[in-house]
Write an enzyme that holds these catalytic residues in place. Structure first.
Site, PDB file in Angstrom:
ATOM      1  N   ASP A   1       0.789  -1.188   0.109  1.00  0.00           N
ATOM      2  CA  ASP A   1      -0.048   0.132  -0.087  1.00  0.00           C
ATOM      3  C   ASP A   1       0.857   1.234  -0.062  1.00  0.00           C
ATOM      4  OD1 ASP A   1       0.769  -0.591   2.681  1.00  0.00           O
ATOM      5  OD2 ASP A   1      -0.476   0.695   3.535  1.00  0.00           O
TER       6      ASP A   1
ATOM      7  N   GLU B   1       0.136  -1.261   5.392  1.00  0.00           N
ATOM      8  CA  GLU B   1       1.283  -0.992   6.481  1.00  0.00           C
ATOM      9  C   GLU B   1       0.999   0.743   6.893  1.00  0.00           C
ATOM     10  OE1 GLU B   1       5.228   0.423   7.808  1.00  0.00           O
ATOM     11  OE2 GLU B   1       4.034   1.015   6.006  1.00  0.00           O
TER      12      GLU B   1
END
Length: 403
Positions: free
Chosen positions: A79, A173
């Site tokens: 991400d 994350e």
């Protein structure tokens, strides 16, 4: 290493922005688009036990071709941060950077300036990748993914003796959930490294202890014409609360090992105000003291105004140094791998968090290795191709030097 840059460009063009407001897993479906690509690439490289699970985590195993016993792992996240747009990324490669300001977007007058970012001068002569000024780049952490993939390719192609190598790519994350569903029954490494850092040579095995604090203040609204002795303005009490915390314990006044309180969000009215803080410190005792002080401030104001303030503090993660400092072998392996690649290691503490912190407390010691990316989470993000290649060499050397 031509495939390194081709991979990176391919990955950053896939939108993978995570969403802190979403309760789904992963938080955005876009992340699955990249997860599927990575799964297919791992299979194509010849890894076994390749898994894309229902939560968006990707795993793979490169089986040992030697008598090396240590099972090692490499991890990066898919991400990108929700702080800035990660959609329609248009990376541009600047060959042999000349040390001058870089015009990212002439129309919008967006300039990557050496005055604002003097460390850019350290990359004079490097090939670097920048944005067009309308999005972030995504080197955090797609540079890490590209580096792991390219290192695997080299290890396989050159038949380098290596132990079992596990790889893992995580969602979410950037919103603090990357390790939430990491499956250690699949990822059976003895230790691992996140490839998710910045400047060339950076190596980190300590990070902040972290907590979040949610505060709700209930006031009493009444027509201002008849408010004397009756109105209780929750906004003003919120301001009073903030003023009672140490002025210089804020991010804008701290560096190195100094912790802080950050008022990250505040919204409200006379009747009700909500505040959100994050609390950080590398030192566990100072971290606990910061939480106690906030509790004492709230207790004081509750005694002053009546029980009008609700406080909820939740620990997020802890300093992984507690779990890693006694594992000198893990630290020395990474530092030796960097030195073998001609890199001067820069051991430092992360002023933030990492999946590795959570994983270390889950039983998988996981320090962090650089990627070469800079200025994360915004339009001025860039990455040095030269440093990316050094990160690949470091990963390969860890496989070579492991026992």
């Amino acid at each position: 290493m031509d495939n390194l840059i081709n991979r990176f460009i391919k990955y950053v063009k896939v939108k993978t922005t995570s969403d802190p407001e979403s309760m789904s897993i992963p938080s955005t479906k876009d992340q699955l688009d990249l997860a599927k690509i990575l799964k297919d690439e791992l299979i194509e490289l010849g890894l076994t036990n390749v898994v894309l699970d229902d939560k968006g985590y990707v795993y793979g195993l490169l089986k040992s071709n030697s008598d090396k016993k240590n099972k090692i792992g490499f991890i990066s996240h898919m991400d990108t941060a929700p702080d800035f747009s990660g959609e329609n990324v248009k990376p541009e490669i600047i060959k042999n950077y000349n040390g001058l300001d870089i015009v990212l977007n002439e129309k919008e007058n967006i300039i990557l300036s050496t005055t604002d970012y003097p460390e850019l001068l350290d990359f004079k002569g490097h090939d670097i990748i920048v944005t067009d000024g309308t999005t972030l780049l995504g080197a955090d952490d797609k540079a890490g993914i590209a580096e792991i993939m390219t290192a695997l390719e080299i290890i396989i192609r050159e038949n380098i003796p290596h132990p079992d190598i596990y790889v893992g790519f995580t969602p979410d994350e950037e919103i603090g959930r990357g390790a939430d569903h990491f499956d250690l029954d699949i990822f059976k490494a003895d230790f691992a490294y996140t490839i998710d850092g910045g400047y060339e040579g950076e190596f980190e095995f300590e990070n902040f202890n972290a907590a979040s604090a949610d505060i709700c203040i209930s006031g009493n609204n009444i027509h201002p014409g008849s408010a004397k002795g009756k109105m209780l303005n929750s906004i003003l009490i919120a301001m009073e609360l903030q003023s009672m915390l140490p002025t210089f314990d804020r991010p804008e006044f701290t560096e190195n090992y100094e912790g802080f309180y950050l008022l990250s969000d505040i919204y409200g009215s006379v009747e009700k105000t909500k505040m959100n803080y994050i609390i950080r410190d590398h030192d566990r005792e100072k971290f606990e003291a910061k939480k106690i002080l906030l509790e004492e401030v709230v207790d004081f104001l509750n005694k002053k105004y009546g029980k009008i303030i609700e406080l909820s503090i939740k620990d997020s993660y802890y300093n992984m140094r507690e779990k890693i400092e006694d594992r000198k072998d893990i630290i020395d392996l990474a530092l030796s791998a960097m030195e073998e690649a001609g890199i001067e290691p820069k051991v430092q503490a992360i002023r933030g968090g990492t999946d590795g912190a959570r994983l270390s407390f889950m039983g998988l010691p996981t320090p962090n290795i650089f990627t070469g990316g800079m200025n994360y989470h915004g339009k001025y993000e860039y990455v040095s191709i030269n440093s990316m290649k050094k990160a690949v060499e470091t990963i390969v050397n860890i496989a070579k030097l492991s026992k």
